[in-house]
Design a protein around this motif. Structure first.
Motif, PDB file in Angstrom:
ATOM      1  N   UNK A 157       1.438 -47.338  34.690  1.00 25.53           N
ATOM      2  CA  UNK A 157       0.729 -48.617  34.785  1.00 25.53           C
ATOM      3  C   UNK A 157       0.396 -49.008  36.223  1.00 25.53           C
ATOM      4  N   UNK A 158       0.751 -48.164  37.156  1.00 28.12           N
ATOM      5  CA  UNK A 158       0.399 -48.433  38.546  1.00 28.12           C
ATOM      6  C   UNK A 158      -1.115 -48.313  38.727  1.00 28.12           C
ATOM      7  N   UNK A 159      -1.707 -49.163  39.564  1.00 25.20           N
ATOM      8  CA  UNK A 159      -3.161 -49.091  39.764  1.00 25.20           C
ATOM      9  C   UNK A 159      -3.588 -47.877  40.572  1.00 25.20           C
ATOM     10  N   UNK A 160      -4.585 -47.185  40.047  1.00 28.96           N
ATOM     11  CA  UNK A 160      -5.224 -46.070  40.735  1.00 28.96           C
ATOM     12  C   UNK A 160      -6.732 -46.292  40.639  1.00 28.96           C
ATOM     13  N   UNK A 161      -7.412 -46.371  41.749  1.00 31.83           N
ATOM     14  CA  UNK A 161      -8.863 -46.584  41.768  1.00 31.83           C
ATOM     15  C   UNK A 161      -9.263 -47.790  40.917  1.00 31.83           C
ATOM     16  N   UNK A 165      -1.765 -38.116  34.633  1.00 28.63           N
ATOM     17  CA  UNK A 165      -2.894 -37.292  35.100  1.00 28.63           C
ATOM     18  C   UNK A 165      -4.184 -38.075  34.879  1.00 28.63           C
ATOM     19  N   UNK A 166      -4.521 -38.972  35.802  1.00 28.49           N
ATOM     20  CA  UNK A 166      -5.697 -39.822  35.617  1.00 28.49           C
ATOM     21  C   UNK A 166      -7.020 -39.137  35.885  1.00 28.49           C
ATOM     22  N   UNK A 167      -6.994 -37.924  36.435  1.00 20.87           N
ATOM     23  CA  UNK A 167      -8.233 -37.262  36.834  1.00 20.87           C
ATOM     24  C   UNK A 167      -8.917 -36.451  35.751  1.00 20.87           C
ATOM     25  N   UNK A 191      -6.540 -40.997  43.786  1.00 19.14           N
ATOM     26  CA  UNK A 191      -7.545 -42.032  44.027  1.00 19.14           C
ATOM     27  C   UNK A 191      -8.768 -41.449  44.724  1.00 19.14           C
ATOM     28  N   UNK A 192      -8.532 -40.524  45.643  1.00 21.26           N
ATOM     29  CA  UNK A 192      -9.634 -39.847  46.337  1.00 21.26           C
ATOM     30  C   UNK A 192     -10.547 -39.128  45.349  1.00 21.26           C
TER      31      UNK A 192
END
Length: 244
Positions: A37-41, A123-125, A239-240
């Motif tokens: 739940x941590x913010x990424x992008x 794995x948000x990517x 995020x990158x």
């Protein structure tokens, strides 16, 4: 949230379901909330994968397995996602238990021959292209498989005292990613057998449970952007990639 109505699959046209185990606490990140739940992008990490699966026409439905006391998931699964995603509050003490519990919960929706794509919440990517590559490559495969990357770094084996004991040959070595995609009945059987044999602790991913049956999952080349956020510095790299 309601689960999708069960629909019979044929051998030639199985359905594809996504299953995201998200009951972990992410202790290594040292955060105040579970790392998924941590913010990424600009979004909670888990939401990136949820939106990717929900928007994919070839994914029949997405299931997210969380702990019974999860206080964040209901805000994350917004009304626009709700028709395509179901929350299952049956998370276990380990990832493997969460996957097995989730499989049992979706029995009414998934047939034995349907595919289940198990994906790490951290794995948000993941993107549509990687899902398509996995589905296309494994279409009709007898075992199933997983996204992975060939190892390119020189590998060292550590000795006592933190010294390099030897260089490990990297030929034929791959770093596993997710989704890992297997038929519903096969994956359920593999996890059940591992638990019955007391080997559940030896399972580090879904493919390792399949390997314990003597089967060989197929390796499908993934992408560096599909990295797993485990440590704090991984978040900046994720995020990158997500910001292009």
């Amino acid at each position: 949230m309601n689960q999708p109505a069960s629909s019979a699959s044929t051998a030639s046209q199985p359905q594809h379901f996504a299953l995201i185990p998200a009951a972990g606490v992410g202790a290594r990140m040292g955060a105040q909330i579970p790392k998924q739940y941590m913010p990424i992008a600009g979004k909670p990490m888990l939401r990136h994968a949820l939106e990717t699966f929900a928007a994919h026409a070839r994914i029949a439905h997405t299931f997210v397995v969380v702990s019974a006391g999860d206080a964040w998931i209901d805000e994350l699964v917004t009304p626009e996602l709700a028709p395509r995603a179901t929350v299952l509050r049956v998370g276990g003490a380990t990832r493997q238990e969460s996957v097995f519990n989730g499989l049992n919960q979706i029995r009414d929706a998934a047939g034995d021959a349907d595919w289940v794509l198990v994906h790490d919440a951290a794995r948000p990517g993941l993107d549509a292209g990687l899902i398509d590559r996995l589905l296309d490559t494994l279409d009709g495969d007898e075992v199933g498989g997983l996204l992975a990357l060939p190892v390119v770094d020189t590998l060292k084996r550590e000795s006592a005292g933190g010294r390099s004991q030897e260089t490990v040959p990297r030929a034929g070595l791959w770093a596993a990613q997710t989704p890992q995609m297997f038929r519903y009945a096969l994956l359920q059987r593999a996890l059940r057998q591992a638990a019955e044999q007391g080997r559940i602790g030896a399972i580090t991913d879904d493919a390792s449970a399949i390997e314990m049956l003597g089967l060989q999952p197929r390796l499908v080349e993934g992408s560096p952007r599909n990295l797993k956020v485990t440590l704090a510095q991984d978040a900046a790299l994720a995020e990158f990639f997500l910001k292009g």
